[in-house]
Design a protein around this motif. Structure first.
Motif, short mmCIF file in Angstrom:
data_model
loop_
_atom_site.label_atom_id
_atom_site.label_comp_id
_atom_site.label_asym_id
_atom_site.label_seq_id
_atom_site.Cartn_x
_atom_site.Cartn_y
_atom_site.Cartn_z
N GLY A 179 39.25 17.74 19.17
CA GLY A 179 38.03 18.46 18.76
C GLY A 179 37.85 18.48 17.26
O GLY A 179 36.79 18.07 16.73
N PRO A 180 38.86 18.97 16.49
CA PRO A 180 38.70 18.93 15.03
C PRO A 180 38.51 17.52 14.48
O PRO A 180 37.78 17.33 13.50
CB PRO A 180 40.02 19.56 14.53
CG PRO A 180 40.49 20.40 15.66
CD PRO A 180 40.07 19.67 16.89
N ARG A 182 36.97 15.05 16.02
CA ARG A 182 35.57 14.68 16.24
C ARG A 182 34.66 15.34 15.21
O ARG A 182 33.71 14.74 14.71
CB ARG A 182 35.14 15.05 17.67
CG ARG A 182 35.74 14.18 18.75
CD ARG A 182 34.98 14.33 20.07
NE ARG A 182 34.99 15.72 20.52
CZ ARG A 182 35.93 16.22 21.33
NH1 ARG A 182 36.92 15.46 21.75
NH2 ARG A 182 35.86 17.48 21.73
N ARG A 183 34.95 16.63 14.91
CA ARG A 183 34.17 17.32 13.90
C ARG A 183 34.36 16.65 12.54
O ARG A 183 33.41 16.53 11.75
CB ARG A 183 34.59 18.78 13.82
CG ARG A 183 34.21 19.59 15.07
CD ARG A 183 34.73 21.01 14.97
NE ARG A 183 34.21 21.68 13.78
CZ ARG A 183 34.67 22.84 13.33
NH1 ARG A 183 35.67 23.45 13.98
NH2 ARG A 183 34.15 23.38 12.25
N ARG A 186 32.15 13.56 12.55
CA ARG A 186 30.75 13.90 12.31
C ARG A 186 30.52 14.31 10.86
O ARG A 186 29.52 13.94 10.23
CB ARG A 186 30.32 15.01 13.26
CG ARG A 186 30.21 14.58 14.71
CD ARG A 186 29.46 15.62 15.53
NE ARG A 186 30.16 16.89 15.56
CZ ARG A 186 31.02 17.25 16.51
NH1 ARG A 186 31.28 16.41 17.51
NH2 ARG A 186 31.61 18.42 16.49
N LEU A 187 31.45 15.09 10.32
CA LEU A 187 31.33 15.51 8.93
C LEU A 187 31.42 14.32 7.98
O LEU A 187 30.69 14.24 6.98
CB LEU A 187 32.42 16.53 8.60
CG LEU A 187 32.42 17.11 7.18
CD1 LEU A 187 31.07 17.75 6.87
CD2 LEU A 187 33.54 18.11 7.00
N GLN A 198 28.41 20.73 4.81
CA GLN A 198 29.12 21.14 6.02
C GLN A 198 30.62 21.26 5.74
O GLN A 198 31.18 20.52 4.94
CB GLN A 198 28.87 20.14 7.14
CG GLN A 198 27.41 19.94 7.49
CD GLN A 198 26.78 21.20 8.04
OE1 GLN A 198 27.46 21.96 8.76
NE2 GLN A 198 25.54 21.45 7.73
N LEU A 200 34.61 22.34 7.87
CA LEU A 200 35.31 22.56 9.13
C LEU A 200 35.78 24.01 9.25
O LEU A 200 35.75 24.60 10.33
CB LEU A 200 36.52 21.62 9.23
CG LEU A 200 36.18 20.13 9.30
CD1 LEU A 200 37.45 19.31 9.23
CD2 LEU A 200 35.41 19.82 10.58
#
Length: 582
Positions: A179-180, A182-183, A186-187, A198, A200
């Motif tokens: 999950g992190p 993937r974030r 995206r970031l 943005q 995290l």
């Protein structure tokens, strides 16, 4: 491409399956051994008990039938087979015990080819008095196999529950790891697009959290660095846009990487269209393009002057090599483009001024020398000739004196040494005084003068003597270049915050292409006629300098064979233009 989530999840699932199969096999084997031992010990104990119970019947031949009935009853009640093996000669054999059974042992007899039968368990006990062996056979299906199957089913059910729970744990753990990430992906994509807002915002409790914190720190650092670069780039663009010279930068392959607005304006090209194109695609002469190539080739500064047409301009190009970090690796070259059109025009004016001034001074000096020689060497024999020669000398001296005075006057005005004596003046009075001062010349030439002066003409702050000089020059020119019995019209009226004074004549006029040059020194639209009329060629230049010193402007309109109009404006409040006089 498989995602990290699927890879982590499948790895956890495979590990769980291997562990479950291994544990199931180990448990099944262990329980098989456990139950086999328990069953063997139980069967041996039963064999010993049965041996003690059946021993009295075996010793007494009269009780053979009773023995058989008891044996069958025991077999029926215990689901086992009972056999007797005599150890003495003459003893009775009852049943067919397996040959591999020994006293004090329990034997498993698997398969249908063995004497025990399929999956049978056999145990032997020594009869009292050592008269024989009691062999007991029991089926494993009724004891060990049933229990083992139940145990395996329970292990399977427990394993399935464990797998389901483990899958949930694997899903959570995989999501926690991926999950992190993937974030972060995206970031990173948003950062690649220039969005650094943005974050995290994860606590660094583990390696993933520490990586997320480092990623946030990286985003902050990149945003600050990019902001500094953008600020530096904006500052550089501002500097390049503010410099007066044009700047062109090319890389080592000769492609334009930068061009400022001044260079684009001088070359009449668009900034964006030039960047990225080759230098030889710009509207530059071939020798200028060669200078770029020579600079890139020899790594030396080059300079060239060239001209462009429509509109005609003179430009100077200086090309210097650019090296990365001051080292030997060449990055490209940068050129400074300067417009020297005005400098060339001033140089031409200076040369023409020297030539015209020399000519204007030489002409009266030549005349003075000629008439003086005539008087000195006796060529002028009569008194009348000597008088005419002396008169011409006096006239040429006066002309020469006016020329020198005009030059000195113009020099003082243009250098700023001339100070205006400002006061409130009535232009109507100065205009009337100018006409009265030139009245004899006006009558001599038969010219009619008309004055169109506004009744509400405001007073202006001006130097009356200099304004009078301006009017005398304009009216004198109108008299000299007017046609016989022509007309001069002098008008004055208010225009916005200025008073506009115009002097019109009905002379031969001036060609349109000559009007921009008539305000320059020694310029004559009709040179021979002006010289014959006694002009110095400095009158209009003096007019323009005086008017501009007052904060006004001059203008000229003319039509060939119809006449000309020369006008000037003076501000109604001129104090702001002459703070240096206070």
């Amino acid at each position: 491409m498989r995602s990290l989530f699927s890879k982590v999840f499948l790895a956890h699932l495979l590990t769980l399956l291997i562990a479950l199969v291994t544990v199931s096999l180990l448990l099944s084997t262990s329980f098989d051994r456990l139950y086999m031992g328990m069953a063997s010990r139980d069967l041996a104990a039963r064999a010993n008990i049965m041996a003690e119970q059946l021993a009295p019947f075996i010793r007494d031949p009269a009780r053979v039938e009773e023995f058989e009935d008891l044996r069958k009853l025991l077999e029926a009640s215990s689901h086992m087979e009972i056999s007797i093996v005599p150890l003495r000669t003459g003893g009775r054999r009852i049943g067919e015990p397996p040959s591999q059974v020994r006293v004090g042992t329990t034997t498993v007899c698997p398969g249908t080819v063995t004497p025990c039968g399929k999956n049978m368990l056999a145990a032997a006990a020594l009869l009292p008095g050592r008269e024989g062996l009691l062999v007991v056979k029991a089926s494993m299906a009724t004891a060990v196999e049933t229990t083992t199957k139940q145990l395996r089913r329970q292990v399977l059910y427990a394993g399935l529950v464990a797998v389901a729970l483990s899958l949930l744990v694997a899903l959570g753990l995989s999501e926690r790891i991926s999950g992190p990430l993937r974030r972060m992906r995206r970031l990173a994509g948003r950062m690649a697009e220039g969005d650094f807002s943005q974050r995290l915002e994860m606590k660094p409790v583990d390696e993933v959290g520490a990586l997320a914190a480092s990623f946030d720190s990286l985003a902050d650092s990149l945003r600050n660095t990019l902001g500094e670069l953008q600020e530096e780039q904006a500052r550089l663009r501002g500097i390049l846009s503010s410099v007066a010279e044009g700047i062109i930068a090319v890389d080592a392959e000769g492609r334009v990487s930068l061009i400022n607005p001044q260079a684009a304006a001088l070359l009449q090209i668009r900034n964006l269209s030039a960047v990225g194109s080759s230098i030889d695609e710009l509207p530059l002469p071939a020798n200028v393009v060669q200078q770029f190539g020579q600079c890139l080739l020899t790594n030396e500064m080059c300079s060239v002057e060239f001209a462009l047409a429509q509109p005609q301009r003179y430009l100077v190009l200086q090309v210097a090599p650019v090296q990365q970090g001051g080292g030997s690796e060449r990055w490209g070259a940068v050129a400074v483009l300067r417009d020297v059109t005005e400098a060339r025009r001033l140089e031409q004016m200076r040369r023409r001024f020297i030539s015209d001034a020399s000519h204007e001074i030489r002409t009266p000096l030549t005349a003075i020398g000629g008439f003086a020689s005539a008087i000195a060497d006796g060529t002028a024999e009569t008194e009348d000739e000597r008088t005419r020669s002396a008169s011409r000398i006096v006239r040429e001296v006066g002309r020469l004196n006016r020329l020198v005075n005009d030059l000195l006057d113009l020099s003082r005005i243009e250098s700023g040494a001339e100070k205006l004596d400002l006061e409130e003046v009535d232009l109507s009075d100065i205009i009337r005084g100018t006409v009265e001062g030139l009245e004899s010349e006006i009558r001599e030439r038969g010219i009619s003068v008309e004055m169109e002066l506004s009744a509400d003409l405001p007073r202006v702050q001006a130097d009356p003597d200099r304004v009078y000089q301006v009017l005398v020059n304009l009216v004198s020119n109108a008299l000299r270049f007017n046609r016989p019995e022509g007309r001069i019209t002098i008008s004055a009226r208010r225009v916005d915050g200025f008073v506009r004074v115009a002097v019109s004549d009905t002379g031969s006029g001036i060609a349109a292409d000559q009007i921009p040059q008539i305000w320059e020194r020694f310029y004559r639209a009709e040179a021979s006629r002006d010289r014959q009329a006694g002009g110095t060629g400095l009158g209009l230049a003096i007019v323009r300098s005086i008017v501009e010193l007052h904060g006004g402007s001059v203008a000229a309109e003319s039509e060939v064979d119809k006449g000309s109009t020369f006008s000037f404006t003076l501000p109604i409040n001129a104090e702001s233009h002459h703070e240096q006089d206070e």
